[in-house]
Design an enzyme around this catalytic site. Sequence first.
Site, PDB file in Angstrom:
ATOM      1  N   THR A 127       0.812  -1.211   0.000  1.00 51.55           N
ATOM      2  CA  THR A 127       0.000   0.000   0.000  1.00 51.55           C
ATOM      3  C   THR A 127       0.846   1.263   0.000  1.00 51.55           C
ATOM      4  O   THR A 127       0.336   2.336  -0.321  1.00 51.55           O
ATOM      5  CB  THR A 127      -0.943   0.010   1.216  1.00 51.55           C
ATOM      6  OG1 THR A 127      -0.161  -0.155   2.413  1.00 51.55           O
ATOM      7  CG2 THR A 127      -1.952  -1.104   1.122  1.00 51.55           C
ATOM      8  N   GLU A 128       2.120   1.140   0.315  1.00 53.21           N
ATOM      9  CA  GLU A 128       2.987   2.304   0.337  1.00 53.21           C
ATOM     10  C   GLU A 128       3.068   2.979  -1.022  1.00 53.21           C
ATOM     11  O   GLU A 128       3.256   4.180  -1.115  1.00 53.21           O
ATOM     12  CB  GLU A 128       4.413   1.913   0.773  1.00 53.21           C
ATOM     13  CG  GLU A 128       4.499   1.348   2.166  1.00 53.21           C
ATOM     14  CD  GLU A 128       4.348  -0.170   2.205  1.00 53.21           C
ATOM     15  OE1 GLU A 128       3.703  -0.753   1.299  1.00 53.21           O
ATOM     16  OE2 GLU A 128       4.859  -0.777   3.144  1.00 53.21           O
TER      17      GLU A 128
END
Length: 147
Positions: free
Chosen positions: A127-128
Amino acid sequence: MALVETDLDGGVLTVTMVDEDNRNALSSALVGELVAALDVADADPAVRVVVLTNSGRVFCAGVDLSERSSVDKPTVKVDAADLFSRFRRSPKVYVGRIAGHCVAGGMGLAAAMDLSVAVEDTRFGFTEVRRGVDRKSTRLNSSHTSI
């Protein structure tokens, strides 16, 4: 309330992350309990294999970001790299049983195992990457570049 539960059966220690309300995020409390369970496993000659799994729909949502912005700082610093390297240093076999979504630091946890298996509908992700990267910080300064 415990965030990690253990069950020893026939040489197999199952370590289950049970912090469903926090999506098994790697908070200082969960990591502390996880490290304590791993210490017990590594010291117990009856344990041959350790299975790390989860309760709920999420294996691990990564580092608990709410602790970073909290006024009350956690007493234990979460060091994911140290946690992940424990598996490599251990004489035990570590198996990840990924029974739910596995994102961010959860991916690191799953990858650090000797072997990981996932249920069919598990979703994996970093998700970064959705946060983006500041273009200024990625530019090369030509005065420091050599060929």
